[in-house]
Scaffold this motif. Structure first.
Motif, PDB file in Angstrom:
ATOM      1  N   VAL A 543       0.839  -1.199   0.000  1.00 41.75           N
ATOM      2  CA  VAL A 543       0.000   0.000   0.000  1.00 41.75           C
ATOM      3  C   VAL A 543       0.876   1.253   0.000  1.00 41.75           C
ATOM      4  N   ARG A 544       1.943   1.226   0.782  1.00 40.71           N
ATOM      5  CA  ARG A 544       2.825   2.396   0.849  1.00 40.71           C
ATOM      6  C   ARG A 544       3.493   2.678  -0.492  1.00 40.71           C
ATOM      7  N   LEU A 546       2.170   2.848  -3.315  1.00 38.00           N
ATOM      8  CA  LEU A 546       1.340   3.779  -4.086  1.00 38.00           C
ATOM      9  C   LEU A 546       1.594   5.216  -3.649  1.00 38.00           C
ATOM     10  N   GLY A 547       1.790   5.423  -2.335  1.00 39.95           N
ATOM     11  CA  GLY A 547       2.147   6.749  -1.850  1.00 39.95           C
ATOM     12  C   GLY A 547       3.495   7.187  -2.367  1.00 39.95           C
ATOM     13  N   LEU A 551       0.931   9.121  -5.341  1.00 44.17           N
ATOM     14  CA  LEU A 551      -0.529   9.151  -5.256  1.00 44.17           C
ATOM     15  C   LEU A 551      -0.964   9.531  -3.847  1.00 44.17           C
ATOM     16  N   ASP A 552      -2.109  10.175  -3.754  1.00 43.81           N
ATOM     17  CA  ASP A 552      -2.692  10.545  -2.461  1.00 43.81           C
ATOM     18  C   ASP A 552      -3.794   9.554  -2.096  1.00 43.81           C
ATOM     19  N   ASP A 553      -3.881   9.239  -0.808  1.00 41.06           N
ATOM     20  CA  ASP A 553      -4.894   8.318  -0.302  1.00 41.06           C
ATOM     21  C   ASP A 553      -6.197   9.100  -0.127  1.00 41.06           C
ATOM     22  N   TYR A 573      -9.398   0.820  -1.356  1.00 39.50           N
ATOM     23  CA  TYR A 573      -8.756   2.136  -1.440  1.00 39.50           C
ATOM     24  C   TYR A 573      -9.120   2.866  -2.728  1.00 39.50           C
ATOM     25  N   TRP A 575      -6.824   5.787  -4.563  1.00 40.26           N
ATOM     26  CA  TRP A 575      -5.624   6.614  -4.581  1.00 40.26           C
ATOM     27  C   TRP A 575      -5.644   7.465  -5.856  1.00 40.26           C
ATOM     28  N   ARG A 577      -3.779  11.078  -8.197  1.00 47.03           N
ATOM     29  CA  ARG A 577      -2.942  12.272  -8.364  1.00 47.03           C
ATOM     30  C   ARG A 577      -3.558  13.115  -9.490  1.00 47.03           C
TER      31      ARG A 577
END
Length: 609
Positions: A543-544, A546-547, A551-553, A573, A575, A577
């Motif tokens: 999951v991290r 993607l950050g 990308l924003d959660d 989720y 996510w 941008r």
């Protein structure tokens, strides 16, 4: 009356097979494959108990008792809305259905003719028509009052016909060796029908329809084409006697064309296959019968046939749509039909009735399908939902397509990312969840099949969709990891990636590689949204990633998304941008449980300029 008794009984048997398969799959999914195989085999071994029933009761009472058990269990199964009760009742219904099928074939009047050969094509046509009429929802899964009403009428007619049938003298009869070979493969013929010859979604997708982006109607087209095949087969049998070799050639040629996945040609293959299956059913069941002292041969041969059925069906579904298993069942049908003696013709009334039902039901469904609204112009702000629909079952493993449609409609999403989308598997009651939801929500869709042709992810949208890409993740060794992928499409001037990552608790490395595949496929695209069931919690590496990709959660404020976990987890989720998310929320747990085992995640999306 014998024809009515046979047609309704076969319809009940087809429905009970699907109900057992779906409840078994929902109940024991995740159990060791060997354990599942042994349990399923034990259920189908109950067919052999027909030998004891026949020995104790004789021709008339054995037929009457098996029919009573069969119809009572089927009715109670329809009335039940509890998974474990459904499973137990479906086992009883199957046992009674196995016995009824064998006894109805072998407990005969002195003329020695089995009505099953005439009933089978009409039952195939009626089954196809019913599923088309109810938008692939099984009768037993319709709203309770509707389902009960239909099954009560069917049960009463079945019972009345049965009383007349067993009211005349009967004796045990058996076919010769070639006729017994035909009986052996009748269960496999049912599997060939379920997976292709009466499966509208399969025929459509094999020909390139139903993948999108497109409006609803692919499954309806597939069903209509298959109905034409059954009708053609019945009308040919009105003029010519059923010849096993001709039926075998039609089944082999139709199956080959269908499973080659050729544009349009596979639709023709479905037509040929459906006609071949209809003709093969007459050839396999129409062998002459002669007097016998017991039904041992018929019961035993059909029982072994049911073991072939469960073996090939399990080999297909448990091993992620393993096509060789269905091809093996098809080959057995071809060999059995080729060995069958020339059988009877269908009478004009039966042949015409079969043709009318086979074409009329799907044609009416096709005409009644509303035209999907034209796409709306893209908006700066729109509502996005991601939803694991659990194959169209609620948290208690009960079919829930109507509730799902209502649940989604209340949130009024403009774009929907769906996971666990089934389109016509026997182990999911043959329901096409995507076609059903797209029609009810009046939305166009794109589909990514991950397992075979009929299971995967989908994107539904009110906006134009283009630039569709279907990216499959690398296959993992062994069978414990499902084939998976990511569906990417541009809609509402935003690129949407819809995915469902590996579900195994020890699969973090697999999920990390799947996320990296998404990152490689997306590149520097913006605006971009990645949505779906990631099967991982916010702190997990996958999951991290993607950050770290920038990308924003967008759904963080919504909280947990599971319904049956203690404590609840957040594994779904959205996510993004180049976009801003607002008003992220999920459904209340108790409401969510009535639709799926996940809570839908909804976020209002605004494109950044």
């Amino acid at each position: 009356m014998e024809l009515t008794f046979g047609v309704i009984g076969l319809l009940f048997l087809f429905a009970d097979i699907r109900t057992f398969a779906s409840t078994f799959q929902q109940t024991f999914f995740g159990a060791p494959t060997t354990q599942q195989a042994l349990m399923a085999t034990a259920v189908f071994l109950t067919s052999f108990l027909g030998l004891i029933v026949a020995w104790r009761l004789g021709p008339r009472r054995a037929l009457g008792a098996s029919a009573a058990v069969f119809v009572a269990a089927t009715f109670l199964l329809t009335a039940s809305r509890n998974n474990w009760t459904d499973l137990a009742l479906s086992v009883v219904a199957l046992a009674g259905g196995f016995w009824w099928l064998a006894f109805f074939h072998t407990s005969r009047t002195p003329d020695g003719l089995s009505p099953l050969a005439r009933a089978f094509p009409l039952a195939l046509a009626a089954d196809l028509a019913l599923r088309a009429t109810f938008r692939t929802e099984a009768v037993v899964d319709l709203p309770w009052a509707v389902a009960i009403g239909i099954v009560v009428v069917g049960s009463l007619v079945f019972a009345a016909a049965g009383l007349i049938v067993i009211g005349v003298p009967r004796q045990w009869m058996t076919p010769g060796p070639r006729g017994l070979v035909g009986l052996l493969v009748i269960p496999c013929l049912i599997l060939v029908a379920e997976t292709g010859a009466t499966n509208g979604a399969q025929a459509a997708i094999a020909a390139g329809l139903g993948l999108g982006p497109e409006p609803v109607r692919a499954t309806q087209i597939g069903s209509l084409v298959l109905g034409l095949g059954i009708a053609a087969g019945a009308l040919v049998l009105m003029r010519y006697p059923a010849r096993g070799l001709a039926a075998a050639i039609a089944v082999a040629a139709g199956a080959a064309l269908l499973w080659l996945h050729l544009p349009y040609a596979s639709l023709a293959g479905g037509t040929i296959l459906a006609g071949g299956v209809a003709a093969a059913s007459v050839a396999l069941l129409g062998a002459p019968l002669r007097a016998a002292t017991s039904p041992r041969a018929v019961v035993a041969v059909l029982s072994f046939g049911w073991l072939l059925f469960v073996g090939t069906a399990f080999g297909f579904y448990a091993f992620w749509a393993n096509l060789p298993a269905v091809l093996a069942a098809t080959a057995l049908v071809v060999l059995g039909a080729a060995a069958a003696p020339t059988a009877m013709r269908l009478g004009p009334l039966i042949a015409i009735a079969t043709a009318v039902v086979a074409i009329g039901g799907p044609l009416a469904a096709f005409i009644a399908t509303p035209v999907t609204a034209e796409p709306e112009p893209a908006r700066v702000t729109f509502r996005l939902m991601t939803y694991n629909i659990h194959q169209g079952y609620d948290a208690g493993q009960i079919p829930s397509l109507d509730v799902l449609a209502d649940t989604i409609a209340r949130e009024s999403p403009d774009v929907i990312c769906l996971q666990e989308v089934v389109r016509g598997w026997m182990i999911d009651d043959q329901q096409d969840a995507l076609s059903f939801l797209a029609e009810r929500l009046n939305m166009r869709y794109a589909f990514l099949p991950n397992i075979g042709d009929l299971y995967g992810n989908a994107i539904l949208s009110r906006f134009p969709m283009d630039d569709v890409r279907r990216v499959h993740y690398a296959l993992e060794p062994g069978i414990k990891h499902q084939p998976r992928g990511v569906l990417i499409a541009k809609t509402g001037e935003v690129t949407i990636a819809c995915t469902h990552l590996d579900e195994l608790s020890d699969g973090t490395f697999v999920r990390q590689e799947q996320v990296r595949t998404i990152i490689r496929a997306a590149g520097d695209t913006t605006p971009l949204i990645v949505a779906g069931d990631l099967n991982a919690t916010p702190g997990d590496i996958e999951v991290r990633l993607l950050g770290e990709f920038g990308l924003d959660d967008l759904g963080a404020a919504a909280g947990d998304t599971t319904t049956g976990e203690e404590p609840p987890k957040r594994i779904d989720y959205i996510w993004g941008r180049g976009v801003v998310g607002a008003q992220a929320h999920t459904l209340a747990v108790e409401d969510a449980k009535k639709a799926s085992d996940h809570r839908a995640l909804i976020v209002n999306i605004t494109r950044q300029k």
